[in-house]
Design an enzyme around this catalytic site. Structure first.
Site, PDB file in Angstrom:
ATOM      1  N   SER A  52       0.867  -1.186   0.000  1.00  0.00           N
ATOM      2  CA  SER A  52       0.000   0.000   0.000  1.00  0.00           C
ATOM      3  C   SER A  52       0.904   1.236   0.000  1.00  0.00           C
ATOM      4  O   SER A  52       2.128   1.119   0.080  1.00  0.00           O
ATOM      5  CB  SER A  52      -0.902  -0.015   1.225  1.00  0.00           C
ATOM      6  OG  SER A  52      -0.109   0.011   2.391  1.00  0.00           O
ATOM      7  N   LYS A  90      -2.461   5.085  -4.830  1.00  0.00           N
ATOM      8  CA  LYS A  90      -3.752   4.738  -5.427  1.00  0.00           C
ATOM      9  C   LYS A  90      -4.655   5.967  -5.512  1.00  0.00           C
ATOM     10  O   LYS A  90      -5.392   6.154  -6.468  1.00  0.00           O
ATOM     11  CB  LYS A  90      -4.442   3.676  -4.567  1.00  0.00           C
ATOM     12  CG  LYS A  90      -4.649   2.372  -5.300  1.00  0.00           C
ATOM     13  CD  LYS A  90      -5.425   1.389  -4.453  1.00  0.00           C
ATOM     14  CE  LYS A  90      -4.789   1.184  -3.117  1.00  0.00           C
ATOM     15  NZ  LYS A  90      -5.682   0.934  -2.021  1.00  0.00           N
ATOM     16  N   LYS A 146       8.110 -10.470  -9.903  1.00  0.00           N
ATOM     17  CA  LYS A 146       7.434 -11.598  -9.248  1.00  0.00           C
ATOM     18  C   LYS A 146       6.360 -11.168  -8.244  1.00  0.00           C
ATOM     19  O   LYS A 146       5.244 -11.696  -8.238  1.00  0.00           O
ATOM     20  CB  LYS A 146       8.469 -12.511  -8.571  1.00  0.00           C
ATOM     21  CG  LYS A 146       7.867 -13.715  -7.865  1.00  0.00           C
ATOM     22  CD  LYS A 146       7.210 -14.686  -8.853  1.00  0.00           C
ATOM     23  CE  LYS A 146       8.226 -15.694  -9.348  1.00  0.00           C
ATOM     24  NZ  LYS A 146       8.095 -16.224 -10.620  1.00  0.00           N
ATOM     25  N   CYS A 194      -6.979  27.339  12.761  1.00  0.00           N
ATOM     26  CA  CYS A 194      -7.803  26.697  13.784  1.00  0.00           C
ATOM     27  C   CYS A 194      -7.097  26.731  15.153  1.00  0.00           C
ATOM     28  O   CYS A 194      -7.115  27.762  15.813  1.00  0.00           O
ATOM     29  CB  CYS A 194      -8.174  25.281  13.347  1.00  0.00           C
ATOM     30  SG  CYS A 194      -9.658  24.703  14.178  1.00  0.00           S
ATOM     31  N   GLY A 234      -4.128  26.989  15.576  1.00  0.00           N
ATOM     32  CA  GLY A 234      -3.120  28.041  15.379  1.00  0.00           C
ATOM     33  C   GLY A 234      -3.683  29.416  15.725  1.00  0.00           C
ATOM     34  O   GLY A 234      -2.999  30.244  16.333  1.00  0.00           O
ATOM     35  N   GLN A 275      -6.208  29.866  17.792  1.00  0.00           N
ATOM     36  CA  GLN A 275      -6.473  29.840  19.238  1.00  0.00           C
ATOM     37  C   GLN A 275      -5.185  30.071  20.038  1.00  0.00           C
ATOM     38  O   GLN A 275      -5.187  30.797  21.034  1.00  0.00           O
ATOM     39  CB  GLN A 275      -7.128  28.504  19.614  1.00  0.00           C
ATOM     40  CG  GLN A 275      -8.503  28.325  18.953  1.00  0.00           C
ATOM     41  CD  GLN A 275      -9.092  26.931  19.148  1.00  0.00           C
ATOM     42  OE1 GLN A 275      -8.490  26.071  19.792  1.00  0.00           O
ATOM     43  NE2 GLN A 275     -10.262  26.693  18.579  1.00  0.00           N
ATOM     44  N   GLU A 329      -9.322  24.009  26.721  1.00  0.00           N
ATOM     45  CA  GLU A 329      -9.013  22.669  26.200  1.00  0.00           C
ATOM     46  C   GLU A 329      -7.798  22.079  26.927  1.00  0.00           C
ATOM     47  O   GLU A 329      -7.756  20.892  27.194  1.00  0.00           O
ATOM     48  CB  GLU A 329      -8.734  22.753  24.685  1.00  0.00           C
ATOM     49  CG  GLU A 329      -8.333  21.420  24.081  1.00  0.00           C
ATOM     50  CD  GLU A 329      -8.260  21.435  22.559  1.00  0.00           C
ATOM     51  OE1 GLU A 329      -8.565  22.479  21.943  1.00  0.00           O
ATOM     52  OE2 GLU A 329      -7.898  20.401  21.990  1.00  0.00           O
ATOM     53  N   HIS A 347     -10.346  25.910   8.237  1.00  0.00           N
ATOM     54  CA  HIS A 347      -9.168  25.308   7.585  1.00  0.00           C
ATOM     55  C   HIS A 347      -9.120  25.732   6.112  1.00  0.00           C
ATOM     56  O   HIS A 347      -9.710  25.051   5.262  1.00  0.00           O
ATOM     57  CB  HIS A 347      -9.254  23.783   7.674  1.00  0.00           C
ATOM     58  CG  HIS A 347      -9.042  23.250   9.048  1.00  0.00           C
ATOM     59  ND1 HIS A 347      -7.812  22.851   9.505  1.00  0.00           N
ATOM     60  CD2 HIS A 347      -9.902  23.086  10.085  1.00  0.00           C
ATOM     61  CE1 HIS A 347      -7.924  22.445  10.757  1.00  0.00           C
ATOM     62  NE2 HIS A 347      -9.177  22.584  11.127  1.00  0.00           N
ATOM     63  N   GLU A 371      -6.901  25.388   4.031  1.00  0.00           N
ATOM     64  CA  GLU A 371      -6.193  24.420   3.171  1.00  0.00           C
ATOM     65  C   GLU A 371      -7.151  23.447   2.490  1.00  0.00           C
ATOM     66  O   GLU A 371      -6.838  22.884   1.448  1.00  0.00           O
ATOM     67  CB  GLU A 371      -5.125  23.670   3.978  1.00  0.00           C
ATOM     68  CG  GLU A 371      -5.623  22.649   5.008  1.00  0.00           C
ATOM     69  CD  GLU A 371      -5.926  23.253   6.381  1.00  0.00           C
ATOM     70  OE1 GLU A 371      -6.252  24.445   6.451  1.00  0.00           O
ATOM     71  OE2 GLU A 371      -5.858  22.497   7.376  1.00  0.00           O
TER      72      GLU A 371
END
Ligand code: GLN
Length: 563
Positions: free
Chosen positions: A42, A46, A219, A415, A417, A419, A439, A541, A543
């Site tokens: 993986s 993909k 293989k 976000c 950042g 705060q 928090e 956000h 981004e």
């Protein structure tokens, strides 16, 4: 959701072994499906390949809708640790997804919905709820036909709801995993039910080139494809990932062992030019191979030739300048945890024709005094403090922000950042030495950041942040207005805390400007310092909505200030 049975596939009765519910309005034969599976290992792209296929088909005027079908038992990605699994991407409708959805949205330049994301947890939740409600009419609920039947229903539901002509389904994990077996089995059944011409299987495999041998070996790829064939999934197209260009003899070998014609065995070697990937695949005829297997008449399709232009624009060849952006976070060991930020910076590279290098700043190292702020910030032209949760690394972020504010270094706080920027400002400008966010310190004397009113009653985790796209009112005559050029914008959120409204006046009295707020309520969404070169924080956000040819205004503001 209204459901009926595909009539020729069986009746809904205790005696029938058939179970293939289809969503209301489904027309068999109207939709084409492309499954993208992986073999051998993986993490070989993909998601990028799926996004590229979507782009190639869209270029030919086809409406596509990509889905990520993920094999883990989580209901969504909200509770996943980004350090293990990469970034949690948030859709406009508030669904918390795998980072691949971000890749799809950026490539097709469109918004996706919860229908584009499937997990085992989501399917099983539905099955168990239905079982409790007696909806299986006394049947013993089984892996086949029930789990696979419900899975196929989700594939078809995306077709109906998105009204797309081609549905791309990326199956998480690799062929041979236990977890994704039901997804592969559902894909096999779907091909049988929809007909060969309507379903295409693409396998993305890996060609090793051990240093000790100095040659490519096929293989592992052969065995991976064999595994797929054993499960009744004959691949139509094989894409071989590799370090160096894949040799023709290797492609021939794969062709011989997999019954896939040589023109449909495609090589995709490592490339530094990420945005060239769709074109690299097109040059080898991947789009044509898909049309060939799905019996799509290419002559009837348009060709808007946008890909060459897109590739050219996104590939920065001669950058006029080089800048260094620091990213102060706590998951800096796994770059995928901040993938959308990296992509937003890449979009700016193309926009401004510059080279942006990233310096990862592990905020915890500043906290433990392993490193000094002045040392880590050396040579940094601008700083991003990204989103985050919890105590670890928080004080280090505050230190970095203080440095930027005092030394007039461009800063973008996202976000958490934002705060942390409020905490820093409260401590060092408002003189509230113990200011914090509730928090990390529930008993703080000055909780300048506190829980959102709606969040106070919530218990437990998972899907209960303030999530998804919301409107923001932008204040005129502000940096935010200059960047966005309008008074109403929409961005995506994922948070539980906000600027404590009790402190707004005090912040403003010392020059901090709240230039974006939620309509009707007193939730602050953007902060800025007008006298600073660029000191900008967003509760959302930015981004997540940055797109290759349309970079996020917030990132543009940061990079422009650095230049
Ligand atoms: N932990 C903060 C909150 O819940 C910030 C979240 C984030 O950065 N996404 O509000």
């Amino acid at each position: 959701m209204g459901e009926k049975q595909l009539s020729e596939l069986g009746k809904k009765s205790v005696d029938s072994e058939f179970f293939s519910p289809v969503p209301e309005g489904y027309q068999k034969g109207k939709y084409k499906y492309v499954f993208i599976t992986g073999s051998v290992i993986s993490g070989i792209g993909k998601g990028t390949v799926t996004s590229s296929i979507a782009k190639l088909l869209e270029e030919r005027g086809l409406k596509v809708s990509p889905m990520k079908a993920e094999a883990y038992y989580n209901v969504d990605a909200g509770t996943l640790n980004p350090f293990r699994h990469g970034e949690v991407f948030v859709l406009d409708d508030g669904t918390e997804t795998d980072m691949d959805l971000g890749s799809y949205e950026r490539f097709i330049d469109g918004n996706l919905t919860k229908e584009n994301y499937l997990t085992t947890g989501k399917i099983l939740t539905e099955i168990l709820e239905k079982e409790r409600a007696g909806k299986y009419l006394g049947r013993d609920v089984q892996f086949i036909p029930h789990v696979t039947g419900e899975t196929k229903k989700y594939f078809r539901k995306l077709a109906v709801d998105s009204k797309a002509e081609v549905i791309l389904i990326e199956i998480g994990g690799t062929v041979g995993d236990y977890e994704n077996m039901y997804l592969l089995e559902a894909a096999r059944q779907l091909r049988y039910e929809e007909g060969e011409d309507n379903v295409c299987f693409i396998n993305l495999t890996y060609i090793f080139e051990p240093k000790t041998l100095g040659e490519q070996k096929s293989k592992a790829a052969q065995l991976g494809i064999k595994k797929m064939i054993e499960m009744g999934l004959m691949p139509d197209i094989v894409i071989c990932r590799s370090e160096n260009p894949v040799h023709d003899t290797i492609r021939e070998k794969i062709s011989v062992f997999s019954n896939v014609p040589l023109n449909r065995v495609i090589g995709l070697h490592d490339s530094k030019e990420f945005y060239r990937i769709p074109l690299m695949l097109k040059e080898q005829g991947l789009d044509k191979a898909v049309f060939e297997t799905l019996k799509i008449d290419e002559k009837k399709l348009v060709n808007n030739k946008s890909l060459e232009k897109w590739t050219e624009k996104m590939t920065v060849v001669n950058p006029k300048k080089k800048i260094l952006i620091g990213i102060a976070g706590k998951y800096t060991g796994l770059k995928d945890s901040y993938i959308s930020i990296i992509k937003a910076l890449e979009h700016c590279e193309a926009e401004f024709n510059v080279k942006i290098e990233v310096k990862w700043i592990e905020a915890t190292e500043i906290e433990t005094a392993k490193k000094k702020v002045s040392e880590v910030m050396k040579g940094v032209n601008g700083l991003i403090v990204p989103g985050g949760y919890g105590k670890r690394g928080a004080e280090g972020k505050v230190e970095c922000i203080k440095y930027c504010r005092e030394k007039n270094i461009p800063f973008l706080g996202i976000c958490y950042g934002l705060q942390m920027a409020l905490v820093e400002f409260a401590r060092n400008v408002l003189g509230k030495k113990n200011a914090s966010t509730s928090e990390i310190d529930s008993k703080t004397e000055f909780p300048v950041v506190c829980l959102l009113p709606d969040q106070r009653k919530i218990e437990g985790l998972g899907g209960n942040n303030r999530l998804g796209g919301f409107d923001i009112e932008v204040k005129k005559n502000s940096i935010a207005f200059e960047l966005y050029g309008k008074e109403k914008v929409r961005e995506r959120f994922r948070h539980r805390y906000e600027c404590n409204p009790d402190y707004i006046k005090e912040f403003e009295s010392k020059g901090l400007v709240f230039s974006g707020k939620a309509p009707k309520v007193n939730i602050m969404q953007i902060i800025e310092l007008p006298k600073h070169k660029f000191f900008f924080g967003t509760q959302y956000h930015p981004e997540f909505t940055s797109r290759p040819l349309n970079p996020s205004p917030c990132f543009k503001g940061l990079i422009k200030a650095c230049l």
